[in-house]
Design a protein around this motif. Structure first.
Motif, mmCIF file in Angstrom:
data_model
loop_
_atom_site.group_PDB
_atom_site.id
_atom_site.type_symbol
_atom_site.label_atom_id
_atom_site.label_comp_id
_atom_site.label_asym_id
_atom_site.label_seq_id
_atom_site.Cartn_x
_atom_site.Cartn_y
_atom_site.Cartn_z
ATOM 1 N N PHE A 81 0.814 -1.213 0.000
ATOM 2 C CA PHE A 81 0.000 0.000 0.000
ATOM 3 C C PHE A 81 0.853 1.270 0.000
ATOM 4 O O PHE A 81 0.358 2.349 0.319
ATOM 5 C CB PHE A 81 -0.943 -0.007 1.207
ATOM 6 N N SER A 82 2.086 1.077 -0.369
ATOM 7 C CA SER A 82 2.920 2.266 -0.556
ATOM 8 C C SER A 82 2.473 3.003 -1.806
ATOM 9 O O SER A 82 1.849 2.424 -2.706
ATOM 10 C CB SER A 82 4.392 1.873 -0.674
ATOM 11 N N GLY A 83 2.733 4.276 -1.887
ATOM 12 C CA GLY A 83 2.272 5.082 -3.016
ATOM 13 C C GLY A 83 2.759 4.561 -4.343
ATOM 14 O O GLY A 83 2.010 4.507 -5.325
ATOM 15 N N ARG A 84 4.020 4.158 -4.414
ATOM 16 C CA ARG A 84 4.571 3.687 -5.693
ATOM 17 C C ARG A 84 3.882 2.419 -6.191
ATOM 18 O O ARG A 84 3.512 2.301 -7.352
ATOM 19 C CB ARG A 84 6.081 3.455 -5.542
ATOM 20 N N VAL A 85 3.694 1.451 -5.260
ATOM 21 C CA VAL A 85 3.063 0.181 -5.649
ATOM 22 C C VAL A 85 1.607 0.397 -6.019
ATOM 23 O O VAL A 85 1.092 -0.185 -6.985
ATOM 24 C CB VAL A 85 3.209 -0.851 -4.522
ATOM 25 N N LEU A 86 0.909 1.235 -5.241
ATOM 26 C CA LEU A 86 -0.503 1.489 -5.559
ATOM 27 C C LEU A 86 -0.647 2.117 -6.927
ATOM 28 O O LEU A 86 -1.586 1.795 -7.681
ATOM 29 C CB LEU A 86 -1.108 2.396 -4.492
ATOM 30 N N ARG A 87 0.244 3.005 -7.271
ATOM 31 C CA ARG A 87 0.160 3.612 -8.607
ATOM 32 C C ARG A 87 0.340 2.554 -9.694
ATOM 33 O O ARG A 87 -0.314 2.583 -10.725
ATOM 34 C CB ARG A 87 1.222 4.709 -8.741
ATOM 35 N N ARG A 88 1.270 1.629 -9.450
ATOM 36 C CA ARG A 88 1.476 0.563 -10.445
ATOM 37 C C ARG A 88 0.260 -0.357 -10.553
ATOM 38 O O ARG A 88 -0.103 -0.800 -11.641
ATOM 39 C CB ARG A 88 2.719 -0.248 -10.067
ATOM 40 N N ILE A 89 -0.346 -0.671 -9.386
ATOM 41 C CA ILE A 89 -1.529 -1.543 -9.404
ATOM 42 C C ILE A 89 -2.676 -0.876 -10.152
ATOM 43 O O ILE A 89 -3.336 -1.493 -11.002
ATOM 44 C CB ILE A 89 -1.956 -1.897 -7.975
ATOM 45 N N VAL A 90 -2.909 0.386 -9.836
ATOM 46 C CA VAL A 90 -3.986 1.107 -10.522
ATOM 47 C C VAL A 90 -3.715 1.154 -12.016
ATOM 48 O O VAL A 90 -4.626 0.955 -12.843
ATOM 49 C CB VAL A 90 -4.124 2.524 -9.939
ATOM 50 N N LEU A 91 -2.472 1.393 -12.391
ATOM 51 C CA LEU A 91 -2.137 1.427 -13.812
ATOM 52 C C LEU A 91 -2.353 0.061 -14.462
ATOM 53 O O LEU A 91 -2.879 -0.043 -15.579
ATOM 54 C CB LEU A 91 -0.686 1.867 -13.977
ATOM 55 N N GLY A 92 -1.968 -1.031 -13.739
ATOM 56 C CA GLY A 92 -2.174 -2.373 -14.283
ATOM 57 C C GLY A 92 -3.641 -2.721 -14.434
ATOM 58 O O GLY A 92 -4.057 -3.287 -15.458
#
Length: 550
Positions: A29-40
């Motif tokens: 739930f870090s900002g970087r990972v969440l951005r990648r998940i949303v993008l995926g």
């Protein structure tokens, strides 16, 4: 600065903080990972949307192209357009209290007819008797059965005693030693049917027929047609009564019964459904029985024969073939649209699916596919249904030449059955869903027997019409002609042709003064007028019209 894990002065970390699961969720739930998940997820959603869009476009395009071809051929694709138009009450023979009672779900047939015939046991053909060709109605069996039914009605019993358990044929023959005595007893037993038949006869004077069917286009396969059973029941009563009247030399009364039967046959003509056509064929074969018996006993007059011949010559059951196919096609297309809109379920079709190899998904996969399938898949279902229908019927009927090809219908059916089996394209199967043939595999197989039934009915009425012309010739000339060509044009405007050969029906005079008239039958082989196991056998023998030797 010292690291907390190595600095002895630092407080020790808790077990919760040292947990791998906690560290994983902090990372997840870090900002970087969440951005990648949303993008995926966005990419996956976009790909799914693109796939659905492509499938929807592909389905619409394929169906629009095929629909254009069908409409160019003059095919009616709208089931609503095939429904009989409303008829004014004063012109509608189906608008009577008795016929309306056929549509009352809470009333049984014995209450609707309220006669002895409904509870009488229908005689069965004696297995010892010769199966060849036409046979006279067993009036003694009917007389006994009607008497048993009348006695049971008086005793307030629900069903008559079964003949096979109560009495053997010798007792029945002793009770009715002559056909005339049996006929008189039959007419007495049918008096309880007279009120209902009289109502139908009066209604039959009206020129049109439109039964009060509720055409529910949100559930086309659930449309109730209870009047089909009522029409067939009426024709059976009229058949038995006409044959009894002939046995008592009342040809005028018998003709009235035959003509009423034909009126009931005609009352189903405007209905688009396949089952209506099949019942109409069955009723026609019932109506032809007294025609045959009157001809066999030479009881019809020239005027009566002319009336029957004119009426029989007007039938075209090959037209029913095309109308039934149009209705079947239109109903299947409407079903695909209803499923696509969610108002109809695939499982409503699957519960009557033909037998097939075990399939893990067979019971649940249709509904799963229905929920998640692109709308374009339903358009592809429509395309494949129409293609398979065209393949199954290709080359079967040549309307201009009035030819039917049993070999072609057998080959077409076998080809489709092999494709279904080899590709595991059964209803509910995974390949069937991906190939978009759920409707085709479920709804098409039952059509293979339709050409045989249509052809046998058309052959029967044409042979009966020719037989009437032959009898009129005999009445005028004293004997049957040497060839059918002698009937034209005085007794027959033109000779009909055998649907199986495209040539004239086979005909020859017998040594005893009778004749043999026949079609080569479904095997397309001239068996010299020898019938199969049934008058219209689908495997062996000719379709023969002849009378017992005198």
């Amino acid at each position: 600065m010292k690291h907390p894990t190595t600095d002895p002065s630092s407080p020790p970390s808790s077990l919760w903080e040292r947990s791998s699961l906690v560290r994983f969720f902090r990372w997840l739930f870090s900002g970087r990972v969440l951005r990648r998940i949303v993008l995926g997820v966005a990419w996956v959603a976009a790909l799914i949307a693109l796939a659905y869009g492509v499938e929807n476009w592909r389905g619409r395009r394929a169906w629009n192209q095929y629909r254009t071809q069908l409409e160019a051929r003059g095919v009616q694709l709208d089931l609503a357009a095939l429904i009989p138009a409303p008829v004014a009450d004063d012109r509608n023979m189906a608008d009577t209290p008795f016929i309306r009672s056929w549509f009352d779900r809470h009333t049984t047939w014995d209450k609707r007819w309220n006669d002895d015939f409904e509870i009488a046991e229908m005689p069965k053909r004696d297995p010892k008797a010769s199966p060849d060709g036409w046979q006279s109605v067993d009036l003694s069996q009917w007389a006994w059965s009607l008497q048993v039914a009348a006695n049971n009605r008086l005793e307030s019993q629900k069903y008559p005693v079964r003949k096979s358990r109560a009495v053997d044929d010798s007792i029945i023959d002793a009770a009715f030693p002559s056909r005339a005595l049996a006929a008189a007893a039959v007419l007495e037993g049918l008096k309880s049917s007279e009120a209902r038949l009289a109502e139908l006869r009066e209604a039959g004077r009206r020129p049109e027929a439109r039964y009060p069917v509720v055409y529910d286009l949100n559930n086309p396969w659930g449309i109730l047609l209870p009047h089909l059973g009522g029409v067939r029941r009426a024709c059976l009563r009229l058949q038995v009564r006409a044959c009894a009247r002939l046995a008592l030399n009342d040809s005028a009364g018998a003709l009235d019964d035959v003509l009423l039967s034909l009126t009931l046959v005609d009352s189903l003509k405007s209905e688009p459904f396949l089952i209506s056509s099949l019942v109409r064929i069955s009723c026609m074969q019932i109506a032809l029985q007294p025609v045959w018996e009157g001809l066999a006993d030479r009881q019809w007059s020239d005027v009566q024969l002319s009336t029957l011949q004119t009426r029989l010559s007007s039938y075209d059951f090959l037209g029913d073939w095309n109308r039934s196919l149009e209705a079947e096609r239109a109903a299947a297309l409407l079903t695909a649209d209803l499923i696509g809109r969610g108002t109809y379920r695939l499982s409503q079709l699957g519960h009557e699916a033909p037998s097939r190899p075990p399939d893990l998904w067979g019971e649940v996969f249709p509904d799963v596919a229905e929920r998640f399938a692109p709308r374009g898949w339903y358009q592809l279902e429509k395309v494949n249904y129409c293609r398979w229908l065209d393949r199954q019927t290709a080359g079967v009927l040549d309307e201009k030449a009035r030819r039917v090809s049993p070999v072609r219908i057998a080959a077409n059916t076998r080809e489709l059955e092999d494709e279904i089996a080899s590709g595991r394209l059964y209803f509910g199967s995974f390949p069937g869903v991906l190939r978009h043939v759920l409707l085709a595999t479920q709804l098409l197989p039952g059509l293979s027997g339709l050409p045989l039934k249509m052809s046998s009915a058309q052959t029967a009425v044409e042979e009966a019409a020719i037989a009437c012309a032959l009898e009129r010739y005999r009445l005028a000339e004293g004997s049957y002609p040497e060839a059918l060509t002698a009937l034209v044009p005085k007794f027959l405007a033109q000779l009909p042709t055998d649907l199986l050969t495209g040539k004239s029906y086979r005909y020859r005079r017998r040594d005893d003064g009778g004749f043999v008239l026949y079609s080569v039958g479904w095997n397309e082989k001239d068996d010299q007028g020898v019938p199969g196991k049934d008058p219209f056998d689908s495997v062996t023998g000719d379709w023969v019209w002849e009378y017992p030797k005198r």
